[in-house]
Design an enzyme around this catalytic site. Structure first.
Site, mmCIF file in Angstrom:
data_model
loop_
_atom_site.group_PDB
_atom_site.id
_atom_site.type_symbol
_atom_site.label_atom_id
_atom_site.label_comp_id
_atom_site.label_asym_id
_atom_site.label_seq_id
_atom_site.Cartn_x
_atom_site.Cartn_y
_atom_site.Cartn_z
ATOM 1 C CG ASP A 214 -1.965 -1.115 1.136
ATOM 2 O OD1 ASP A 214 -2.289 -1.539 0.011
ATOM 3 O OD2 ASP A 214 -2.441 -1.563 2.194
ATOM 4 N N GLY A 521 -0.987 3.731 5.019
ATOM 5 C CA GLY A 521 0.274 3.116 5.404
ATOM 6 C C GLY A 521 1.438 4.084 5.496
#
Ligand code: 1PW
Ligand code: ADP
Ligand code: CA
Length: 571
Positions: A214, A521
């Site tokens: 991510d 993230g």
């Protein structure tokens, strides 16, 4: 609806021949949407031995749009058949030496796809070549398929297998589908983002492929969106600016730790499945949240914007990157035991009532009807000018103050292997909204119950300390304004956990009273943010999660008896 047997007959037939498949004679038909074959009666009788006990004819069919490629047969391709019946294979090759291979998508389990092959033999070289030519002509009509891709590989994502995954599982498939690629293995963080922002010649490519997790996807997202805004003269620092959608599609080959963007848009984290979605040129629009601090742009987010619990987990896990994906488990336990809460005020603009509800249990699936309605720029203008009226209709901006263990905005379900239904199971990929989940201060046991419900069938929103709102925008302001000088602040840290309070009671500790935002993230530097959903700003090479039950035609490995009353959809 078309009867499958009709496909074998005349329906828009482009080509019909008697060929050989697995040593049996078959009638093969191609029309614009389907390639189908069945064993000839003569062959059936011969293989069943006794003429009056002939088997029923079975039709095999596969959709043209799910054909990966067609090639003349490579010599080593008949291996499986050779093992089964060496003598028969030899004879077929001798009598019908001209063969071609059709590679196609086969669904295996749990949204997973693989690339299968079917080989047809012919005694006639011209006939074999004609089949290859006509199938290729049909594939050329599928103009949304990418021909040229720019690939970025993060060699350090997840278990550090990105490069190997790409070379072994993905590159051979792109090669088979005749897709040309330029591959860049990144040498530092933000290499891909910066290259896309300023250097890459995007006119050359139909898509950008991200091999990583991510965080790596976030780099590609930022590079592409910034580039598109710069090229179109849009200033991203303006929180109300209408951003220009990116014309280049993004493909994700999962090779990270959580890979939630891949999982939530495809239904599985499998590099081959993702490569096949790229090859067939699938297109899934996706909402993007723009995040600002005052009037300066901070970041974009497509999955989770999480303050409190998920921000703290991420911050702690960054120091344990060497552990690979397991770092999230350790940091998760540690953060859970710390049991921090954070004070602040969150205001939000609810979505209109017809946008569904985070608790309505209507999951976003392939072809989702809720996501079909893309607001045109006219609608958006209407929305802007009529915003007050619209917001009055739905109650306008609301403000909630409190002590929160977690504040999560999920623009999509955020499903991942850890939580197959995700943080907000009914969030939509492209509806222009994000689901704002507020988890108020509660006991450790209550919070644990809430967390565990992400992994089972129980409703994680069914707690007195959890509320969830579907919103178009929101602002968060932590309790202590960070513009104050630290000496002015005498607030004690908000800790209930095991950790000793490290600063003196009279010294305000910014670190302890503020969490960080986990933005797909990546850690955000500011706690006070303004978030606005930009509907369908990007497109992925994906189609959303398919319903498990597919129309039979989409499963070419199924054998169908010729059922005169059965109808199959081919469109
Ligand atoms: C005690 C049992 C706890 C079970 C909790 C299960 C909830 C899991 C919900 C996870 C939602 C993750 C959303 C995605 C976040 C990613 O962007 C981010 C970064 O992923 P990356 O490492 O780049 O692939 N990963 C994390 C864990 O913050
Ligand atoms: N060559 C590189 N060296 C170091 N870091 C990189 C490199 N390429 C990308 N990154 C960064 O690595 C971080 C994590 O990448 P990601 O692929 O998401 O893996 P994971 O899912 O394990 O976090 C991202 O923030 C990305 O910017
Ligand atoms: Ca959404």
């Amino acid at each position: 609806m078309t009867r499958l047997s009709d496909i074998m007959e005349t329906q828009d037939r482009l080509l019909f021949s008697k060929l050989f498949h697995k040593h049996r004679q078959v009638e093969v038909t191609l029309n614009r949407s389907v390639l189908a074959w069945k064993e000839t009666e003569k062959s059936r009788k011969r293989s069943s031995g006794i003429s009056n006990r002939a088997e029923t004819a079975h039709i095999h069919a596969l959709q043209v749009c799910e054909i990966v490629a067609v090639h003349t047969k490579d010599d080593d391709q008949d291996n499986k058949e050779t093992r089964r019946s060496r003598a028969e294979a030899k004879q077929t090759s001798r009598l019908h030496p001209h063969a071609f291979t059709v590679s196609y998508i086969r669904r295996t389990r749990q949204h997973q796809w693989c690339c299968s092959e079917v080989i047809f033999h012919s005694a006639n070289q011209a006939l074999s070549e004609q089949w290859i030519k006509v199938i290729n002509e049909q594939l050329a009509l599928l103009t949304h398929r990418p021909k040229s891709l720019l690939v970025y590989i993060n060699p350090y994502g997840g278990k550090r297998r990105g490069k190997r995954i790409y070379e072994q599982k993905v590159a051979p498939l792109f090669g088979r589908a005749c897709i040309s690629t330029d591959v860049i293995v990144t040498e530092r963080a933000n290499h891909a983002r910066d290259h896309l922002k300023t250097e890459a010649n995007l006119d050359k490519y139909d898509g950008v492929v991200c091999v990583g997790g991510d965080g790596m996807f976030s780099e590609i997202l930022h590079g592409l969106i910034s580039r598109t805004q710069t090229d179109n003269g849009v200033d991203p620092n303006q929180p109300d600016a209408e951003l220009v959608p990116c014309s280049v599609h993004i493909g994700i080959i999962p090779a990270g730790s959580t890979d939630c963007i891949c999982f939530a848009t495809v239904g599985t984290n499998d590099p081959v499945t993702s490569a096949l979605h790229i090859i067939v040129g699938d297109s899934q629009p996706m909402d993007v949240c723009s995040v600002h601090h005052n009037d300066s742009f901070l970041r974009y987010s497509v999955s989770l914007l999480g303050y409190g619990f998920y921000g703290d987990v991420l911050k702690d896990s960054e120091r344990k990157r060497w552990m690979g994906p397991a770092r999230y488990d350790l940091s998760g336990v540690k953060t859970f035991l710390s049991h921090n809460y954070y004070e602040g005020s969150i205001s939000f603009l609810p979505a209109e009532n017809n946008m569904g509800d985070p608790r309505d249990k209507l999951q976003c699936r392939s072809g989702c009807s809720v996501c079909q309605h893309k607001p045109s720029s006219k609608d958006t203008q209407w929305e802007m000018s009529e915003e007050k009226e619209m917001s009055d209709k739905v109650g306008g901006w609301r403000t909630i103050r409190g002590k929160f263990i977690a504040i999560n905005a999920a623009s999509m379900s955020c499903a991942c292997p850890r939580s197959p239904k995700g943080l907000s199971p009914s969030a939509h990929l492209a509806d222009g909204t994000t689901d704002l989940i507020l988890v108020r201060k509660c006991s450790r046991l209550d919070f644990l119950t809430h967390l565990l419900r992400h992994t089972n069938k129980e409703d994680q929103f069914d707690h007195s300390f959890v509320e969830v709102h579907r919103v178009r925008r929101f602002n968060f302001q932590p309790q202590q304004n960070e513009m104050h000088s630290l000496e002015d602040l005498t607030e004690t840290p908000k800790k209930t956990g095991f950790r000793p309070i490290c600063s003196a009671q009279t010294n305000y500790n910014y670190q302890d009273s503020h969490s960080s935002w986990n933005c797909d993230g990546e850690i955000l530097p500011h706690a006070a943010i303004r978030v606005s959903v930009q509907p369908q700003l990007i497109r992925l090479f994906a189609r959303g999660i398919e319903e498990q039950q597919q129309s039979l035609l989409e499963d070419p490995c199924t054998l169908w008896a010729l059922e005169p009353n059965t109808h199959y959809s081919v469109d």
